[in-house]
Write a protein that holds these residues in place. Structure first.
Motif, PDB file in Angstrom:
ATOM      1  N   ARG A 124       0.850  -1.208   0.000  1.00  0.00           N
ATOM      2  CA  ARG A 124       0.000   0.000   0.000  1.00  0.00           C
ATOM      3  C   ARG A 124       0.879   1.250   0.000  1.00  0.00           C
ATOM      4  O   ARG A 124       0.648   2.177  -0.778  1.00  0.00           O
ATOM      5  CB  ARG A 124      -0.900  -0.027   1.228  1.00  0.00           C
ATOM      6  CG  ARG A 124      -1.738   1.228   1.389  1.00  0.00           C
ATOM      7  CD  ARG A 124      -2.759   1.075   2.480  1.00  0.00           C
ATOM      8  NE  ARG A 124      -3.605  -0.087   2.253  1.00  0.00           N
ATOM      9  CZ  ARG A 124      -4.486  -0.558   3.131  1.00  0.00           C
ATOM     10  NH1 ARG A 124      -4.632   0.028   4.296  1.00  0.00           N
ATOM     11  NH2 ARG A 124      -5.217  -1.607   2.853  1.00  0.00           N
ATOM     12  N   GLU A 125       1.893   1.246   0.841  1.00  0.00           N
ATOM     13  CA  GLU A 125       2.783   2.403   0.957  1.00  0.00           C
ATOM     14  C   GLU A 125       3.521   2.664  -0.362  1.00  0.00           C
ATOM     15  O   GLU A 125       3.710   3.808  -0.775  1.00  0.00           O
ATOM     16  CB  GLU A 125       3.783   2.152   2.097  1.00  0.00           C
ATOM     17  CG  GLU A 125       4.901   3.167   2.241  1.00  0.00           C
ATOM     18  CD  GLU A 125       4.398   4.551   2.646  1.00  0.00           C
ATOM     19  OE1 GLU A 125       3.261   4.651   3.145  1.00  0.00           O
ATOM     20  OE2 GLU A 125       5.157   5.532   2.433  1.00  0.00           O
TER      21      GLU A 125
ATOM     22  N   GLY B  69       2.571   1.632  -3.366  1.00  0.00           N
ATOM     23  CA  GLY B  69       1.683   1.656  -4.533  1.00  0.00           C
ATOM     24  C   GLY B  69       1.846   0.421  -5.407  1.00  0.00           C
ATOM     25  O   GLY B  69       1.720   0.484  -6.628  1.00  0.00           O
TER      26      GLY B  69
ATOM     27  N   ASP C 250       0.555  -3.155  -6.711  1.00  0.00           N
ATOM     28  CA  ASP C 250      -0.677  -3.932  -6.793  1.00  0.00           C
ATOM     29  C   ASP C 250      -0.379  -5.407  -6.533  1.00  0.00           C
ATOM     30  O   ASP C 250       0.257  -6.071  -7.353  1.00  0.00           O
ATOM     31  CB  ASP C 250      -1.275  -3.742  -8.203  1.00  0.00           C
ATOM     32  CG  ASP C 250      -2.546  -4.556  -8.371  1.00  0.00           C
ATOM     33  OD1 ASP C 250      -3.070  -5.079  -7.351  1.00  0.00           O
ATOM     34  OD2 ASP C 250      -3.008  -4.681  -9.530  1.00  0.00           O
TER      35      ASP C 250
END
Ligand code: NAD
Length: 424
Positions: free
Chosen positions: A210-211, A213, A215
């Motif tokens: 998440r940090e 980016g 996927d």
């Protein structure tokens, strides 16, 4: 000083690595000399040489260790490892890492570790049981539900823990399930404990992705060490996030399939054949090749000193999630950080194991058990908040994730030591 514990090549001494990692944090925290001496030394070390009657009637003497690094925050906690390359310095390092790990996730424990120099793969089940029961007896002066609580590590498992629990209980005259964690459910184990280390690793990977980016649904993963921690990490990353597991390895070899390896089938194959080597539709590669694959996520889940200054430059993964303890040396850490690669340090990444061990101990003590859903929710909450604390510290202090985790952990253990004072 170097030590040849990890095979034929000389590798850094793991306890020196652990002390250097501590020194980096102690310097930044401005820890005074006295406290620094206390925290960079182990508190208590037991070495035992004990006889075991083997199946053929012969007697073999084995060497085992139990080391408690620090108990300022609570009873000592840490696994027991069976491996031919176990050394006292390795056990010291692993004990120190346990102290910091428990502090990072705010468990009320200190750190310990144990090990026996042996090769369980060359021993029958009954020899393993005899060795375990005798070793547990030798550890009796140290272990106990309020003093030092062992758990599984490399080449030990729930059955090993059941034998330790039974041996300790026989000596007490009544059952003491809370003397070890990682037991089978039928003798006081916890739901979710078997998968806890891998599940915790996966929660930290989710946050790291998440940090950055990244996927996860299209992410590729290589796993070094397809045992408890490694295979669970692979299974959950594949099942819950859609990651492609493109390479896995064990002590006998590594396999690669750029199209993806079915992690459950690989577990089954390893169970039947003793190794992932030879798994259908895969190419054999070397362990070095596995570490250098162009994957998004690399999960070292075997032993110490795998990513060093010699091969860190060839590691291409964006995220290195340390399911194993001590897989990366401080020099390699610097190189990876300089390259913008995120190492989720062992004392954070694999803390899910000891977290659910803590839940197991609490459940045993109150003789009241929780559901797997409750366990996994509590684990997720702790892993996410711990990851966030470490990440925010790393950003604020402009340091790598390991240094950030150490800053938090060492500060917490130092605070407990100051508050308790130096006896007498
Ligand atoms: P395990 O015995 O279940 O698995 C270890 C795996 O590593 C085996 O498949 C073995 O063949 C493989 N291996 C050994 N040497 C190797 C090498 N040179 N190259 C590739 N693979 C190799 O052990 P585990 O419990 O999964 O522990 C693995 C690591 O995770 C250790 O560093 C351990 O300290 C750490 N860890 C485990 C737990 C836990 O709850 N089990 C918790 C925290 C950390």
């Amino acid at each position: 000083m170097i030590d040849s514990f990890a095979g034929n090549t000389t590798k850094p001494n793991p306890f020196e690595v652990a002390q250097r990692q501590f020194d980096i944090a102690a310097d930044r925290l401005g820890l005074d000399n006295g406290l620094r001496q206390v925290l960079r030394t182990t508190k208590r070390e037991l070495t035992v040489h004990f006889p075991v009657t083997m199946d053929d009637g012969s007697i073999q003497v084995f060497t085992g260790y139990r080391v408690q690094h620090d108990v300022g925050r609570g009873p000592a906690k840490g696994g027991i490892r069976y491996h031919p390359d176990v050394t006292l310095d390795e056990v010291r390092a692993l004990a120190m890492w346990m102290t910091w790990k428990c502090a990072v996730v705010r468990l009320p424990y200190g750190g310990a570790k144990g090990g026996v120099v042996c090769d369980p793969k060359r021993m029958s089940l009954s020899e393993q049981e005899t060795l375990t029961r005798r070793f547990a007896t030798e550890l009796t002066p140290l272990i106990g539900p309020d003093s030092d609580i062992p758990a599984p590590d490399v080449n030990t498992n729930p059955q090993t823990m059941a034998w330790i629990m039974d041996t300790y209980s026989m000596h007490q005259g009544y059952s003491v399930p809370s003397v070890v964690t990682g037991k089978p459910i039928d003798v006081g184990g916890s739901e979710g404990r078997a998968e806890a280390t891998g599940r915790g690793v996966v929660f930290t990977i989710e946050q790291a992705a998440r940090e950055l980016g990244l996927d996860l649904a299209n992410a590729t993963v290589a796993v070094q060490g397809y045992g408890n921690a490694g295979s669970t990490t692979a299974k959950l990353l594949h099942r819950d996030y859609g990651c492609h597991i493109v390479a896995v390895s064990d002590s006998r070899g590594a396999i690669h399939n750029p199209e993806g390896i079915d992690p459950d089938a690989a577990v089954l194959y390893k169970g039947q054949n003793g190794s992932v080597s030879g798994f259908p539709s895969s190419e054999p590669i070397s362990n070095e090749d596995l570490l250098a694959l162009p994957v998004d996520i690399l999960v070292p889940a075997a032993l110490e000193n795998q990513i060093t200054e010699e091969n860190a430059g060839s590691v291409r993964a964006r995220i290195i999630a340390e399911a194993a303890n001590g897989p990366t040396t401080p020099e390699a850490d610097q190189m990876l950080y300089g390259n913008g690669q995120m190492v989720i340090p062992d004392i954070l990444a694999n803390a899910g194991g000891v977290t659910v061990s803590y839940f197991e101990w609490v459940q045993d003590k109150q003789a009241f058990f929780w559901t797997e859903t409750e366990i996994n929710e509590k684990l997720r909450r702790i892993m996410l908040s711990s990851f966030d604390e470490v990440l925010q510290t790393a950003k604020r202090e402009k340091v790598d994730m390991r240094t950030a985790a150490y800053l938090l952990a060492v500060d917490r253990v130092a605070a407990a030591t100051r508050l308790r004072g130096i006896y007498p």
